[in-house]
Write an enzyme that holds these catalytic residues in place. Sequence first.
Site, PDB file in Angstrom:
ATOM      1  N   GLN A  38      -5.814  -1.627   2.695  1.00 54.64           N
ATOM      2  CA  GLN A  38      -5.037  -1.254   3.879  1.00 54.64           C
ATOM      3  C   GLN A  38      -5.814  -0.246   4.719  1.00 54.64           C
ATOM      4  OE1 GLN A  38      -3.539   2.066   4.070  1.00 54.64           O
ATOM      5  NE2 GLN A  38      -2.698   1.733   6.107  1.00 54.64           N
ATOM      6  N   THR A  98      -2.549  -1.528   9.382  1.00 51.07           N
ATOM      7  CA  THR A  98      -1.195  -1.060   9.669  1.00 51.07           C
ATOM      8  C   THR A  98      -1.083  -0.771  11.153  1.00 51.07           C
ATOM      9  OG1 THR A  98      -0.874  -0.151   7.452  1.00 51.07           O
ATOM     10  CG2 THR A  98       0.485   0.742   9.213  1.00 51.07           C
ATOM     11  N   HIS A 120       7.599  -0.134   7.776  1.00 57.42           N
ATOM     12  CA  HIS A 120       7.003   1.007   7.078  1.00 57.42           C
ATOM     13  C   HIS A 120       7.984   1.619   6.080  1.00 57.42           C
ATOM     14  CE1 HIS A 120       3.101   3.172   7.717  1.00 57.42           C
ATOM     15  NE2 HIS A 120       3.666   4.011   6.887  1.00 57.42           N
ATOM     16  N   ASP A 142       7.979  -6.850   3.452  1.00 55.77           N
ATOM     17  CA  ASP A 142       8.307  -5.761   2.535  1.00 55.77           C
ATOM     18  C   ASP A 142       9.527  -5.027   3.067  1.00 55.77           C
ATOM     19  OD1 ASP A 142       7.519  -3.939   4.508  1.00 55.77           O
ATOM     20  OD2 ASP A 142       5.675  -3.349   3.505  1.00 55.77           O
ATOM     21  N   GLY A 143       9.989  -4.059   2.301  1.00 56.98           N
ATOM     22  CA  GLY A 143      11.134  -3.276   2.723  1.00 56.98           C
ATOM     23  C   GLY A 143      12.422  -3.701   2.053  1.00 56.98           C
ATOM     24  N   TYR A 164      -5.593   2.286   8.081  1.00 59.02           N
ATOM     25  CA  TYR A 164      -5.099   2.938   9.284  1.00 59.02           C
ATOM     26  C   TYR A 164      -6.277   3.049  10.236  1.00 59.02           C
ATOM     27  CZ  TYR A 164      -0.800   4.525   6.956  1.00 59.02           C
ATOM     28  OH  TYR A 164       0.410   4.583   6.316  1.00 59.02           O
ATOM     29  N   PRO A 220       0.833  -1.211   0.000  1.00 65.44           N
ATOM     30  CA  PRO A 220       0.000   0.000   0.000  1.00 65.44           C
ATOM     31  C   PRO A 220       0.861   1.253   0.000  1.00 65.44           C
ATOM     32  CG  PRO A 220       0.050  -1.008   2.187  1.00 65.44           C
ATOM     33  CD  PRO A 220       0.733  -1.964   1.260  1.00 65.44           C
ATOM     34  N   SER A 233      -4.308   1.667  -0.475  1.00 62.93           N
ATOM     35  CA  SER A 233      -4.173   2.435   0.761  1.00 62.93           C
ATOM     36  C   SER A 233      -5.475   3.147   1.102  1.00 62.93           C
ATOM     37  CB  SER A 233      -3.050   3.464   0.604  1.00 62.93           C
ATOM     38  OG  SER A 233      -3.041   4.379   1.685  1.00 62.93           O
ATOM     39  N   LYS A 265       0.026  -5.482   9.376  1.00 63.61           N
ATOM     40  CA  LYS A 265       1.232  -4.988   8.702  1.00 63.61           C
ATOM     41  C   LYS A 265       2.014  -4.095   9.662  1.00 63.61           C
ATOM     42  CE  LYS A 265       2.736  -2.411   4.601  1.00 63.61           C
ATOM     43  NZ  LYS A 265       3.411  -1.285   5.287  1.00 63.61           N
ATOM     44  N   SER A 295       7.302  -5.731   8.448  1.00 66.89           N
ATOM     45  CA  SER A 295       7.479  -4.421   7.825  1.00 66.89           C
ATOM     46  C   SER A 295       7.910  -3.397   8.857  1.00 66.89           C
ATOM     47  CB  SER A 295       6.159  -3.978   7.172  1.00 66.89           C
ATOM     48  OG  SER A 295       6.263  -2.659   6.658  1.00 66.89           O
TER      49      SER A 295
END
Length: 349
Positions: free
Chosen positions: A124, A152, A244, A275-276, A126, A73, A102, A220, A242
């Site tokens: 995703q 997240t 972020h 991810d990352g 928040y 996202p 997102s 996440k 993750s």
Amino acid sequence: MNDDLEQRAAELMGEAAHGYFAGGAGDERVMTRNIEQWQQYRLAPRALVDVSTIDTGVTVLGRRWAHPIGIAPMAYQRHAHDEGEVALARAAAQAGALFTLSSQTTCPPVEVAAAMGDAPRWFQLYVFRDRAVNEDLIAAAREGGHEALVITVDFPVGGRRERDLRTGFAPTHPTLLDRVAAADGVALTLAERHALHDPSLTWDDIGRFAESSGLPVVLKGILRPDDARRAIDAGAAGVVVSNHGGRQLDAVLSTAEALEPIVDAVAGQASVLVDGGIRRGWDVVRALAVGADAALVGRPVLWGLAAGGADGARAEIERLVAEVENTLALIGCPRAADVDRSFLAPARR
């Protein structure tokens, strides 16, 4: 090659927008470590294996994916390209990649869904102080036919993103959040958005989100094996290892470092993604060898979107998939689903 693509994207986006997407927290050291630490995993190829046919397919949350690459996202995509999330979703669908939308999308979820057909997609979330806003976002996820809710959990407050402070990045394209949280629907400032986040979110809330959404929940932002276990106990169907993208705290471990203990803690009871710092297909295969089910990619595909719209983004996804296929052949493993730690050099077993 990727540096040239990012440079072209930066020229088209301008300094502030490029800085937002490219930047991290503090001195951006974690962001750099995310890339570098995948090098700790060296692959040990098997010789004389029939690799005349390669199957890149994997299974995540019970659904077969054509390959182990999904799109992470990313907010504010119309700041990268006029068609924003619609273009990137179309590219993902054409390239057989999961797309994660997102809650800060600058395109309506129904338009994004229309661009994807029946391709796999997640939403995703928040979590905001105003729970009615959360309910509206979850309703948008269901309306768009999203198959999972990605909560997240590493954003109780915003990180110190000093590059944004220097460039003065300010969103100008209204997002889904603006449409449901702002009275006039205009784009909120970054500070106003961050103030909406709920810092009181706890494990007790996770099960309620799964129940209210009717969707599998993926958490996440997990970096600790004990948190991964708690996620399973709370009813999560998966976790994304993750930090972020190095954008929250410039003092945490890289996702490559965090992955192995989390895989061991989950012990196959939920899907594990990471991810990352994923920049090459062989990074994806490294993640599979450690034990991840799939990897999510962000910035490389975003540069493709900025430089070439949907076609540019699709080209980046297809490059990664081709590199995965090539890596599988070269390590003597014709099926992505069969990659395991036996393909890691002994020092990393």
